[in-house]
Design an enzyme around this catalytic site. Sequence first.
Site, PDB file in Angstrom:
ATOM      1  N   GLY A 146       0.799  -1.219   0.000  1.00  0.00           N
ATOM      2  CA  GLY A 146       0.000   0.000   0.000  1.00  0.00           C
ATOM      3  C   GLY A 146       0.832   1.270   0.000  1.00  0.00           C
ATOM      4  O   GLY A 146       1.925   1.320  -0.563  1.00  0.00           O
ATOM      5  N   LYS A 166      -1.322 -13.524  -4.565  1.00  0.00           N
ATOM      6  CA  LYS A 166      -1.847 -12.226  -4.120  1.00  0.00           C
ATOM      7  C   LYS A 166      -3.360 -12.283  -3.913  1.00  0.00           C
ATOM      8  O   LYS A 166      -3.906 -11.633  -3.005  1.00  0.00           O
ATOM      9  CB  LYS A 166      -1.505 -11.136  -5.155  1.00  0.00           C
ATOM     10  CG  LYS A 166      -1.992  -9.725  -4.788  1.00  0.00           C
ATOM     11  CD  LYS A 166      -1.473  -9.295  -3.431  1.00  0.00           C
ATOM     12  CE  LYS A 166      -1.673  -7.825  -3.101  1.00  0.00           C
ATOM     13  NZ  LYS A 166      -2.773  -7.108  -3.628  1.00  0.00           N
ATOM     14  N   GLU A 205      -6.633 -10.892   4.033  1.00  0.00           N
ATOM     15  CA  GLU A 205      -6.757  -9.497   4.484  1.00  0.00           C
ATOM     16  C   GLU A 205      -8.207  -9.157   4.826  1.00  0.00           C
ATOM     17  O   GLU A 205      -8.474  -8.520   5.857  1.00  0.00           O
ATOM     18  CB  GLU A 205      -6.234  -8.562   3.393  1.00  0.00           C
ATOM     19  CG  GLU A 205      -6.410  -7.082   3.658  1.00  0.00           C
ATOM     20  CD  GLU A 205      -6.188  -6.272   2.405  1.00  0.00           C
ATOM     21  OE1 GLU A 205      -7.106  -5.525   2.003  1.00  0.00           O
ATOM     22  OE2 GLU A 205      -5.100  -6.398   1.803  1.00  0.00           O
ATOM     23  N   ARG A 253     -19.508  -6.819   3.333  1.00  0.00           N
ATOM     24  CA  ARG A 253     -19.158  -5.681   2.475  1.00  0.00           C
ATOM     25  C   ARG A 253     -20.345  -5.297   1.586  1.00  0.00           C
ATOM     26  O   ARG A 253     -20.625  -4.114   1.403  1.00  0.00           O
ATOM     27  CB  ARG A 253     -17.928  -6.008   1.633  1.00  0.00           C
ATOM     28  CG  ARG A 253     -16.653  -6.043   2.441  1.00  0.00           C
ATOM     29  CD  ARG A 253     -15.408  -6.094   1.585  1.00  0.00           C
ATOM     30  NE  ARG A 253     -14.215  -6.040   2.424  1.00  0.00           N
ATOM     31  CZ  ARG A 253     -13.013  -5.661   1.999  1.00  0.00           C
ATOM     32  NH1 ARG A 253     -12.839  -5.311   0.733  1.00  0.00           N
ATOM     33  NH2 ARG A 253     -11.983  -5.628   2.821  1.00  0.00           N
TER      34      ARG A 253
END
Length: 299
Positions: A122, A170, A177, A269
């Site tokens: 990030g 990833k 995450e 979400r």
Amino acid sequence: MNFGIVGLGKMGSSIAYRVINGDYYYKVFGFDIESKAITEAEEIGVEMVKDISDLAERADVIWLMLPAGELIDITIEKLVPHLKDGDIIIDGGNSNYKDSVKREEKLRNHGIYFLDCGVSGGLYGENIGFSLTIGGDEAAYKKILPLLEIIAHEDGCSYVGPSGAGHYVKMVHNGIEYGLLQAYAEGFNLLQAGEYKNLNLEKISYTWLNGSIIRSFILELINRVYLDNPDFSKVGGQIYGGQTGRWALKEGKEHGVLLKILEESLILRDWSQETGGDYSTKLVALLRNKFGGHEIKNL
């Protein structure tokens, strides 16, 4: 060796900055269509070009930092006629690993190497380096390893397997995450809403950072959030994001791997976007903004 980068937003400019200021000298060329990105890139020493063909002709290694999808294929098509045998294209975005496999196969027929690179770190990657997981031709990886090590955090760069493996790793990273963010957010939601009112969450998070089992970089960011935003009343609780988590969930279902934490995080979400969320989703939104500059909807 000349280095080119297409897409000089937050992450792209940070990668360019590290290459320019690394231990080895690389001439860095850049291409972007946004005037702000162009100006900021030039300020850190990137030589910007006006046409992507110029970038292809000047650079031996070209890093794509673009949104996943069709734009990457369009960009590659524009680059290929101007590249030479042995040139290397790296996709550092969050592409679907299956797309990366197809791109590698196509470029191999043109004598061009394609590496898929999972990039994590990030906004903090510019100063401390990024975590890089690379898939593709191992010889091409070794050829540019000194360059990758400049971009990466110390011991934060590894070759993980054949084409697609870098983006696959990833994808799973991002799935983890999602769950970690939600677990922390739910805990702090209970602290602020539970039996003991007016607990000092900044102080608690800082204490946990020092010796507790759940100490982590995410917890460090939570502490910074509470230092900066003790009042969440003006923060929207919508959590936005890309597709990597959904891809990871789909992959789990295809291989019979249970990913209930990720699944629940994705459901939450979606709920946050429909309803405006709650305290926990506000904290997740603030964390995503803190580590990645992601959008927050203010009230």
